[in-house]
Design a protein around this motif. Structure first.
Motif, PDB file in Angstrom:
ATOM      1  N   ASP A 139       0.859  -1.184   0.000  1.00  0.00           N
ATOM      2  CA  ASP A 139       0.000   0.000   0.000  1.00  0.00           C
ATOM      3  C   ASP A 139       0.891   1.228   0.000  1.00  0.00           C
ATOM      4  O   ASP A 139       2.064   1.170   0.428  1.00  0.00           O
ATOM      5  CB  ASP A 139      -0.909   0.003   1.230  1.00  0.00           C
ATOM      6  N   LYS A 157      -3.074  -1.136   8.705  1.00  0.00           N
ATOM      7  CA  LYS A 157      -3.491   0.040   7.948  1.00  0.00           C
ATOM      8  C   LYS A 157      -2.757   1.298   8.427  1.00  0.00           C
ATOM      9  O   LYS A 157      -2.400   1.401   9.608  1.00  0.00           O
ATOM     10  CB  LYS A 157      -5.010   0.219   8.120  1.00  0.00           C
ATOM     11  N   ASP A 174      -2.406   5.888   7.611  1.00  0.00           N
ATOM     12  CA  ASP A 174      -2.891   7.080   6.917  1.00  0.00           C
ATOM     13  C   ASP A 174      -1.916   8.208   7.158  1.00  0.00           C
ATOM     14  O   ASP A 174      -1.333   8.338   8.260  1.00  0.00           O
ATOM     15  CB  ASP A 174      -4.295   7.458   7.398  1.00  0.00           C
ATOM     16  N   GLN A 211      -2.109   1.514  12.346  1.00  0.00           N
ATOM     17  CA  GLN A 211      -2.789   0.503  13.152  1.00  0.00           C
ATOM     18  C   GLN A 211      -1.828  -0.665  13.335  1.00  0.00           C
ATOM     19  O   GLN A 211      -1.319  -1.225  12.357  1.00  0.00           O
ATOM     20  CB  GLN A 211      -4.059   0.049  12.435  1.00  0.00           C
ATOM     21  N   GLY A 238     -12.425   0.692  13.941  1.00  0.00           N
ATOM     22  CA  GLY A 238     -12.124   0.096  12.647  1.00  0.00           C
ATOM     23  C   GLY A 238     -11.402   1.060  11.732  1.00  0.00           C
ATOM     24  O   GLY A 238     -10.387   1.642  12.102  1.00  0.00           O
ATOM     25  N   ASP A 239     -11.942   1.263  10.524  1.00  0.00           N
ATOM     26  CA  ASP A 239     -11.308   2.140   9.545  1.00  0.00           C
ATOM     27  C   ASP A 239     -11.202   3.566  10.087  1.00  0.00           C
ATOM     28  O   ASP A 239     -12.050   4.024  10.857  1.00  0.00           O
ATOM     29  CB  ASP A 239     -12.106   2.146   8.244  1.00  0.00           C
ATOM     30  N   LEU A 294      -9.549   7.811   9.186  1.00  0.00           N
ATOM     31  CA  LEU A 294      -9.108   8.783   8.190  1.00  0.00           C
ATOM     32  C   LEU A 294      -8.794  10.094   8.902  1.00  0.00           C
ATOM     33  O   LEU A 294      -9.603  10.577   9.699  1.00  0.00           O
ATOM     34  CB  LEU A 294     -10.207   8.994   7.148  1.00  0.00           C
ATOM     35  N   MET A 320     -13.027   7.926  12.870  1.00  0.00           N
ATOM     36  CA  MET A 320     -12.808   6.492  13.082  1.00  0.00           C
ATOM     37  C   MET A 320     -14.125   5.797  13.374  1.00  0.00           C
ATOM     38  O   MET A 320     -14.959   6.294  14.137  1.00  0.00           O
ATOM     39  CB  MET A 320     -11.834   6.284  14.240  1.00  0.00           C
ATOM     40  N   MET A 353     -19.058   4.572   7.904  1.00  0.00           N
ATOM     41  CA  MET A 353     -17.799   4.681   7.163  1.00  0.00           C
ATOM     42  C   MET A 353     -17.635   6.093   6.630  1.00  0.00           C
ATOM     43  O   MET A 353     -18.595   6.709   6.178  1.00  0.00           O
ATOM     44  CB  MET A 353     -17.779   3.693   5.981  1.00  0.00           C
ATOM     45  N   ASN A 391     -15.965   4.162  -3.286  1.00  0.00           N
ATOM     46  CA  ASN A 391     -15.141   5.355  -3.159  1.00  0.00           C
ATOM     47  C   ASN A 391     -15.980   6.577  -3.487  1.00  0.00           C
ATOM     48  O   ASN A 391     -16.972   6.490  -4.221  1.00  0.00           O
ATOM     49  CB  ASN A 391     -13.941   5.278  -4.116  1.00  0.00           C
ATOM     50  N   GLN A 420      -8.705  -8.305  -3.887  1.00  0.00           N
ATOM     51  CA  GLN A 420      -9.523  -8.251  -2.671  1.00  0.00           C
ATOM     52  C   GLN A 420     -10.192  -9.585  -2.379  1.00  0.00           C
ATOM     53  O   GLN A 420     -10.483  -9.902  -1.232  1.00  0.00           O
ATOM     54  CB  GLN A 420     -10.582  -7.153  -2.818  1.00  0.00           C
TER      55      GLN A 420
END
Length: 514
Positions: free
Chosen positions: A179, A258, A260, A271, A301-302, A304, A314, A340, A388, A471
């Motif tokens: 990534d 992950k 950012d 993470q 979780g995810d 940004l 988050m 999300m 996206n 994926q």
């Protein structure tokens, strides 16, 4: 006896007489200067973009004049070639021209001014017209970085310059990149990679690195007139050639998952999970010239990083938490409606978020735009996926990569590249893509093009030289990237597709991002 006045006494002092003479001489000189200046044409003392290379973050240039100018005469006679729409503003002898949208990348511009006059001259006085002015500036090259999948490019970052039609391998052959994310000025790339030998043995050993791209940004030193609300990108202190690698974070005690990069390029959030104690799982923060530090938060979780580089969006529990980048701090906000966060507008005024609609008979997902004023608006709903969504630079359009579930026994999703007008919520499908899950898109920083890729997986009995997986877990055999170019009007889209004929793996990323 007659007494002289105090004024007469002071004038009889030698120092007072000298002072009076000096004042008289200076008054004469000032008068002569004012008279002579009437015959001197005004001129531009400084142009803030002169000889510079600007990016999407550069929104206005500044002209500084030698004398107060007639505003209308300047505004009516200023020419930019090719044209750039914008607005004028003044502060004394300084004029700012603010662009209404970013200047197109890969373009040379010329600024001309003649026929303007100063504030106090007559329109018929040709001697008071400004000295003719012509200067140039340019925008950055159109360029991006991709992750190769074939031959010597397999698993390596490749820098591709669309303007100059050149490409260069950035990372060494012994690293397999998983990534990556570009720094604001595109001079470096942050990436996660494993040693190729360790990956072949099935070991999860991602480390974080940076690599230079060779880009040497010549941005304007400081923004003109108006205060800038967005963070200013930070370039490398000293330009370096392409391919210089620096390790940022090892994986000795923790597995790195992950990550950012903050919009200002100063903070990395990673993470991580402890190799010997899986309960030790959470976020770590990396700042320049400081060791990595755990960021104590509730499990989530995810995530940004927000556009101001001060907080984190988050997924926590049944919603999205906005957390300050401080250990143990209370959330700044909590949005229970959403599950999300896809992206933020560049100025932080809005975010694109997904709501999961848990209808047992017909589960769907909704795309919302949420403003920093606390309002939200549903833009679309689909029974497939919302992969996206990215704001265009003017915050008038949201480009989306979404899928719709097809009817039939087999579970298949039809992907679309769509644009949503944020003022009217009108959706326009720009492109119907092949049926597959592994699709990525990347919006150009000037908002005039989108890169998207198409992954082709190998048959189960075939092997892949790249060592990369889709994926769905399948080995990636090859991939292709295309460029969708368009010109946006507030209600209409004119587009054209260009196949770049490049074997490119996901994720894609445009390098020149502000």
């Amino acid at each position: 006896m007659i007494k002289r006045s105090s004024t007469a006494q002071r004038l009889s002092e030698p120092i007072d007489r000298v002072a009076i003479i000096v004042i008289a001489i200076l008054s004469v000189l000032i008068g002569l200067l004012l008279l002579s200046s009437g015959h001197t044409a005004p001129r531009i003392r400084d142009f803030s973009w002169q000889g510079k290379q600007i990016g999407a973050e550069d929104t206005a240039f500044l002209l500084t004049f030698s004398r107060p100018m007639n505003h209308a005469s300047v505004e009516n006679n200023l020419r930019i070639e090719p044209p750039l729409a914008g607005k004028f503003s003044w502060a004394g002898r300084r004029m700012a021209y603010t662009l209404t949208s970013p200047a197109p990348y890969g373009t040379d511009f010329q600024v001309k001014l003649q026929g303007a006059r100063d504030r106090f001259s007559e329109p018929t006085d040709t001697k008071a017209q400004i000295q003719p002015f012509t200067e140039t500036f340019q925008t950055r090259d159109r360029a991006f970085v991709y992750l190769g999948v074939e031959k010597e490019e397999a698993g390596r970052l490749v820098f591709y310059n669309l303007t100059r039609q050149t490409k260069q391998l950035l990372t060494p052959a012994n690293l397999v990149v998983m990534d990556f994310e570009p720094y604001p000025n595109g001079d470096r790339i942050l990436f996660a990679a494993s040693d190729r030998t360790a990956q072949a043995q099935g070991m999860l050993d991602q480390r974080l690195y940076t690599v230079t791209t060779g880009i040497q940004v010549k941005s304007p030193a400081e923004p003109p007139l108006a205060n800038q609300n967005t963070a200013s990108p930070v370039a490398s202190t000293s330009p370096q050639p392409a391919g210089v690698i620096e390790e940022i974070l090892d994986s000795k005690d923790y597995q790195n998952l992950k990550f950012d990069l903050s919009p200002d390029g100063q903070i990395i959030i990673v993470q991580r999970v402890n190799r010997t104690d899986p309960a030790d799982f959470g976020l770590w923060q990396i700042k320049p010239n400081q060791p990595p530090q755990p960021l104590k938060t509730e499990p989530g979780g995810d995530f940004l990083i927000t556009p101001d580089s001060q907080a984190l969006a988050m997924a926590q529990g049944q919603g999205m938490a906005i957390l300050p980048l401080e250990s143990g701090a209370n959330p700044l906000d909590f949005l229970p409606k959403f599950g999300m966060t896809l992206s933020f507008a560049r100025d932080g005024s809005a975010a694109s978020m997904v709501q999961f609609n848990a209808d047992p008979g017909n589960p769907t997902r909704s795309l919302f735009v949420v403003t920093n004023q606390g309002t939200d608006k549903e833009l679309l709903q689909t029974n497939g996926s919302i992969l996206n969504a990215q704001f265009d630079p003017t915050n008038r359009v949201l480009y989306c990569l979404i899928t719709t579930r097809l009817e039939g026994d087999d579970y298949l999703e039809q992907p679309y590249l769509s644009a949503v007008n944020l003022e009217t919520a009108k959706r326009t499908d720009l492109l119907k893509l092949p049926i597959q899950r592994d699709i990525q898109m990347s919006l150009a920083p000037d908002g005039l093009g989108i890169l998207f890729d198409q992954v082709i997986t190998a048959n189960p009995e075939q092997s892949s030289d790249s060592g990369l997986q889709s994926q769905d877990g399948g080995a990636i055999a090859t991939s292709a990237v295309s460029q969708l170019n368009f010109r946006v009007d507030r209600s209409e889209f004119t587009s054209s597709i260009i196949d770049l004929h490049l074997p490119i793996n996901t994720p894609l990323s445009v390098v020149n991002i502000s």
